[in-house]
Scaffold this motif. Structure first.
Motif, short mmCIF file in Angstrom:
data_model
loop_
_atom_site.label_atom_id
_atom_site.label_comp_id
_atom_site.label_asym_id
_atom_site.label_seq_id
_atom_site.Cartn_x
_atom_site.Cartn_y
_atom_site.Cartn_z
N THR A 547 0.81 -1.22 0.00
CA THR A 547 0.00 0.00 0.00
C THR A 547 0.85 1.27 0.00
N PRO A 548 1.87 1.38 0.88
CA PRO A 548 2.72 2.57 0.83
C PRO A 548 3.31 2.83 -0.57
N LEU A 549 3.66 1.77 -1.29
CA LEU A 549 4.22 1.96 -2.62
C LEU A 549 3.19 2.57 -3.57
N VAL A 550 1.94 2.14 -3.42
CA VAL A 550 0.89 2.69 -4.27
C VAL A 550 0.70 4.18 -3.95
N PHE A 551 0.67 4.50 -2.64
CA PHE A 551 0.51 5.90 -2.24
C PHE A 551 1.72 6.74 -2.67
N ARG A 555 3.11 11.16 -3.76
CA ARG A 555 4.27 11.87 -3.23
C ARG A 555 5.25 10.80 -2.83
N LYS A 556 6.48 10.94 -3.26
CA LYS A 556 7.44 9.88 -2.97
C LYS A 556 7.70 9.71 -1.46
N GLU A 557 7.60 10.81 -0.69
CA GLU A 557 7.85 10.68 0.75
C GLU A 557 6.83 9.75 1.39
N LEU A 558 5.60 9.76 0.79
CA LEU A 558 4.52 8.95 1.37
C LEU A 558 4.92 7.49 1.48
N SER A 559 5.68 7.00 0.51
CA SER A 559 6.02 5.58 0.50
C SER A 559 6.77 5.20 1.77
#
Lengths: 635, 75
Positions: A547-551, A555-559
């Motif tokens: 899920t973090p990868l999808v988010f 924004r790349k920080e989100l991952s």
């Protein structure tokens, strides 16, 4: 009223613009094209004036998309006055553009900028004499210190009010005859600039304008051709060169009349290139400067990250304890805390020193030196030194990097440098590299990721070049003189970029973190994680990273920040092995450019390029991460 | 003779540019016009670009571009 700021690249035009706009500039898209110019409103003598900052251009010949926008703007939008900024130390070249602008038949004020630099070089300039010779106001300025700006704008306001049209320069007879021969046909068209200027642009062979006029007056193409033939016959050079030579001759005569050069002393600044561009020491300095930069960012960032993370982890634990529950509310609050802490503890500590350092390198004039030193290396990956500019800007943010590919003349070069620069770890990914790998594994591992990144980019460039052979002739670039950046410009630029993070990215991080908390609570993430399971299995990553990868696409920080939410802790070392952290970070560095970058690629190069580059990055990311995993398995 | 054949430190005069009208336009705006004086200040190693003094400005030309600038020695 509308004023247009026009000048050659690096004449201090943007410095002037930021002095009056205070970095509050809004960018707007130009009709049909994608090249942006910047507009702002300024108050001049009680009037609100619209000020347009157009891209720097040497002439109005429009040889690349960034220069194209200047001419297109002038022939499509009426401007009430032109503020022409000229670098005092390069007066001959600057005045060639001034003469060209005077042809347009719009009120114009000539601003001679960098008077301090001219003084340093022992150059004396008689502004009054120049003003009389040209018949337009000439204003001295030192834009970096804000000197002369108020006066220049007041003068421009008066010129616009009176609508004083300058007398265009007169050229040698055969050119004048050619312009005259086109006049009757051009009279049938409507442009907000003078007919004479249109005639000259047609003689110079401007393709866009030829088409525009040709639509109204089909006979124009043949007529221009006839004039070309007769000009070429009389003076044996192309019309473009003939006109350019005429302007240069006039500019040189003017310069000789109004300047006196005193003997100048060579200072360290003049000899700096002997060291920084030295065939051996130049590269030693390059490595030293980049290493210093890297450790400066790491040192400052990690010094702040540890105590801040501690604070937020304690806060998180205290809140969860106080609420005595694992209910939805507790999860949401915890998610919000993790989003706030991600921005403050992990991103900002690295972003701040990085942006100040990058701004400093940009302003001092070192980027072009890097282009000079790296040109031959860039050829190995199918590009030339100019592509170093998007690459280096890419370390800040990929969006300006994509936009900066406009300085490249060739379409194939633009595509390749855009594709490769999206793989440059931007400041958002810097946060992942430093916050995760440097912090938990060590600075050497982070440096290793940067070097591995360059290696993979080079390899990708080489492979793409195999299918898209290099056909551009190469580097054409002006080397700027070194300038000591002022504290004000560097901090203003850094603040401009940090503000974008604080007000646009950080809220997304916090909201994203909360959304993930809710999704976790209702087990929605399980479905996404299960869908991505084969993929995580391939790379040996924990199931929760799906899920973090999808988010992370938003924004790349989100991952990374959402990893905290996904695992329920910010102590990543407890939930991921060193290998997993590195494989994850490598994948994050390369995969899908963030949403904003994708849009920017579409705007600059079209949807096809956007999807091609997006697909390419997923492929490269998977292979690059897999390679790291395999290396870990072997070692 | 083209710019690549000139040794560092020497002054030359531009005669013309080979390589089509687009190349002429690009180079014309950086001061490569017939009769203008050019000096090679230095060149980057590993077949890197040339740094030139063109009428008081420093211009970098890649080798692929420099080969298209036709020049003669100042006599």
């Amino acid at each position: 009223m509308r004023f247009a700021l026009i000048g050659q690249p690096n004449c201090g035009k943007s410095t002037l613009f930021n002095q009056v706009a205070g970095y509050r500039a809004e960018t707007g898209n130009f009709a049909g094209t994608t090249v942006t110019f910047t507009e702002t409103k300024v108050r001049v003598l009680g009037d609100v004036v619209e000020l347009v900052d157009l891209p720097g251009t040497y002439t109005l010949l429009a040889t690349n998309p960034a220069e194209r926008v200047v001419l297109d703007y002038l022939i499509e939008k009426p401007v009430d006055a032109i503020i022409n900024v000229v670098d005092a130390t390069h007066l001959v070249q600057g005045l060639t553009l001034t003469l060209e602008l005077m042809e347009l038949g719009r009120p114009i004020v000539l601003v001679i900028n960098m008077m301090d630099e001219a003084k340093r070089q022992g150059l004396k300039l008689d502004g009054e004499a120049l003003s009389q010779l040209l018949g337009i106001p000439v204003m001295p300025m030192i834009a970096t210190r804000g000197q002369g700006i108020r006066e220049a704008f007041a003068q421009t306001w008066h010129m616009a009010r009176k609508s004083t049209i300058p007398t265009p320069p007169a050229y040698r007879d055969e050119i004048e005859q050619a312009i005259l021969a086109l006049k009757s046909e051009i009279d049938k068209t409507e442009f907000p600039v003078s007919r004479r200027a249109i005639g000259i642009k047609l003689l110079e062979g401007d393709p866009t304008l030829t088409d525009q006029v040709g639509r109204k007056v089909p006979a124009i193409k043949n007529l221009v051709q006839t004039q070309w033939d007769s000009l070429c016959h009389q003076s044996s050079v192309q019309a473009v060169w003939l006109i350019a030579s005429e302007r240069q001759k006039l500019a040189r005569e003017l310069t000789e009349k109004v300047t006196t050069q005193e003997k100048m002393r060579l200072t360290l600044r003049d000899r700096l290139d002997d060291y920084l561009l030295h065939p051996f020491w130049g590269y030693v300095f390059l490595l030293a400067i980049l290493a210093l930069f890297f450790y400066g960012v790491y040192g400052f960032g990690s010094w702040l990250e540890a105590p801040l993370l501690n604070f937020f982890n304690n806060l998180d634990a205290t809140v969860l304890n106080a609420l005595h529950s694992n209910g939805l509310l507790a999860q949401v609050i915890s998610g919000a805390i993790q989003g706030i802490s991600g921005g403050l503890a992990i991103v900002l500590p690295y972003l701040l020193p990085f942006l100040i350092g990058l701004g400093f390198l940009e302003d001092i004039g070192y980027l072009t030196r890097i282009a000079f030193l790296m040109d031959s290396l860039m050829h190995r990956i199918g590009l030339h030194g100019k592509a170093i500019v998007p690459f280096i800007l890419g370390y800040g943010c990929n969006v300006p990097a994509i936009m900066s590919t406009r300085i490249m003349e060739d379409k194939r070069d633009r595509f390749l440098s855009a594709a490769l620069s999206t793989m440059i770890p931007c400041a958002a990914r810097l946060a992942v590299i430093f916050g995760l790998v440097a912090f938990y594994v060590g600075p050497w591992a982070a440096l290793g990721i940067y070097l591995y990144n360059i290696f993979v980019i080079a390899l990708t460039g080489k492979i793409i070049t195999h299918f898209l052979p290099e056909d551009s002739p190469g580097l054409i670039l002006e080397m700027p003189v070194y300038r000591l950046p002022t504290l004000k410009t560097v901090t203003a630029k850094a603040w401009f970029r940090i503000r974008e993070f604080i007000f646009e990215a950080w809220p997304v991080l916090i909201i994203g973190s909360i959304v993930l908390a809710v999704m976790n609570f209702y087990s929605v993430t399980d479905y996404i994680n299960t869908a991505l399971q084969p993929f995580n299995w391939l790379l040996g990553l924990p199931k929760q990273v799906g899920t973090p990868l999808v988010f992370g696409i938003f924004r790349k920080e989100l991952s990374m920040i959402m990893l905290a939410q996904a695992f329920g802790t910010t102590n990543y070392a407890a939930v991921m092995t060193t290998q997993q952290m590195i494989v994850f970070t490598v994948f994050v560095v390369f995969y899908i450019p963030c949403f904003a970058t994708m849009i920017s690629i579409r705007n600059e190069l079209g949807s096809k390029a956007m999807w091609a580059i997006t697909g390419l990055t997923v492929l490269v990311a998977t292979l690059a991460a897999l390679l790291v995993r395999v290396v870990f398995l072997i070692v | 003779m083209n710019l690549l054949e000139v040794n560092n430190g020497n002054w030359v005069r531009v005669l013309g540019v080979a390589g089509g009208i687009e190349m002429e336009r690009r180079l014309a705006q950086l001061g490569f016009l017939p009769g203008n004086k050019v000096r090679i200040i230095r060149s980057a190693p590993f077949h890197g670009p040339l740094l030139l003094d063109v009428e008081g400005r420093e211009i970098v030309l890649g080798r692929g571009v420099a080969i298209k600038v036709i020049v003669e020695y100042l006599s």
